[in-house]
Design a protein around this motif. Structure first.
Motif, PDB file in Angstrom:
ATOM      1  N   GLU A  68      32.624  25.925  75.449  1.00  0.00           N
ATOM      2  CA  GLU A  68      33.786  26.429  74.725  1.00  0.00           C
ATOM      3  C   GLU A  68      33.457  27.549  73.745  1.00  0.00           C
ATOM      4  O   GLU A  68      34.339  28.052  73.058  1.00  0.00           O
ATOM      5  N   GLN A  99      29.462  20.390  75.403  1.00  0.00           N
ATOM      6  CA  GLN A  99      30.845  20.837  75.306  1.00  0.00           C
ATOM      7  C   GLN A  99      30.955  22.131  74.511  1.00  0.00           C
ATOM      8  O   GLN A  99      31.716  23.043  74.878  1.00  0.00           O
ATOM      9  N   SER A 159      30.700  32.208  75.391  1.00  0.00           N
ATOM     10  CA  SER A 159      30.306  31.301  76.466  1.00  0.00           C
ATOM     11  C   SER A 159      30.036  32.005  77.792  1.00  0.00           C
ATOM     12  O   SER A 159      29.227  31.540  78.571  1.00  0.00           O
TER      13      SER A 159
END
Length: 228
Positions: free
Chosen positions: A192, A188, A196
């Motif tokens: 984020e 994750q 990225s």
């Protein structure tokens, strides 16, 4: 001591007690390629278009000879190429360059290098961790970043991206329950991350290059076995 992303990657990949790496040669090959491209990105010397086309920024200068050679490869290309192409193209060179990285890291007293010959003919290299303190501090900082989930410096995010790409999660923890949490949180985080766009593209292409190489090797082995 200021270490490049490539050296941090190799230091994390080094077995803490034995004379070997924790990951395969394929992972080292494309992990190093990814590390070099991530370093160029963090130094704001390359850019990736919406179609994943990788280009070197005009006027970019490189003090690192490895980054300079990668930049020249990209600039000499007859046509624009995607990130995946360059990961696969740089990978084999990076695998050879790792020995130069090892020598530099030995001079910096991070690892010890022993060069030997099998049957007195075939050369091979053994590497031993020397400075466990630097490696341990790095692991603790990266682990803390994953759990904290914010204010992660770009360099650490890039290294975490390589850990994700090369499936090196157990470097951060060997506890099963904690490891599952790290895998989930890290995946994750990569998506984020403030950087990225490049990190995610690089990770995806490193993973793709590793998978395609493993598949090709498996197919070739099966064909050779069946032919025999």
């Amino acid at each position: 001591m200021e270490l490049s992303i490539a050296k941090k990657f190799l230091l994390l990949a080094q077995h803490p007690e034995k004379a070997r790496m924790l990951i395969s040669g394929v992972h080292i090959q494309y992990g190093l390629a990814g590390a070099l491209l991530l370093q160029m990105s963090l130094e704001d010397k390359i850019e990736v278009s919406g179609e994943d086309i990788l280009t070197v920024k005009r006027g970019a200068n490189f003090n690192d000879p490895f980054l300079e050679e990668v930049a020249q490869m990209i600039q000499r290309s007859k046509k624009p190429r995607k990130m995946r192409y360059w990961i696969q193209k740089v990978g084999p060179k990076a695998l050879k360059w790792r020995h130069q990285f090892y020598d530099q890291m030995a001079q910096e007293r991070l690892i010890r290098v022993e060069k030997k010959k099998f049957l007195g003919l075939i050369p091979y290299t053994l590497t031993y961790l020397v400075n466990s303190q630097i490696r341990n501090k790095m692991i603790q900082a990266l682990k803390s970043d994953v759990f904290r989930k914010k204010d992660i410096i770009p360099e650490n995010m890039a290294v975490l991206g390589l850990i994700e790409a090369c499936k090196m999660h157990n470097v951060l923890s060997k506890e099963k329950s904690q490891l599952e949490s790290i895998k989930k949180d890290l995946k994750q985080l990569v998506k984020e991350s403030p950087i990225s766009a490049t990190v995610d593209q690089t990770i995806r292409q490193v993973q793709a290059a590793i998978i395609s190489t493993i598949v090709a090797t498996t197919v070739a082995t099966n064909v050779a076995t069946s032919s025999g």
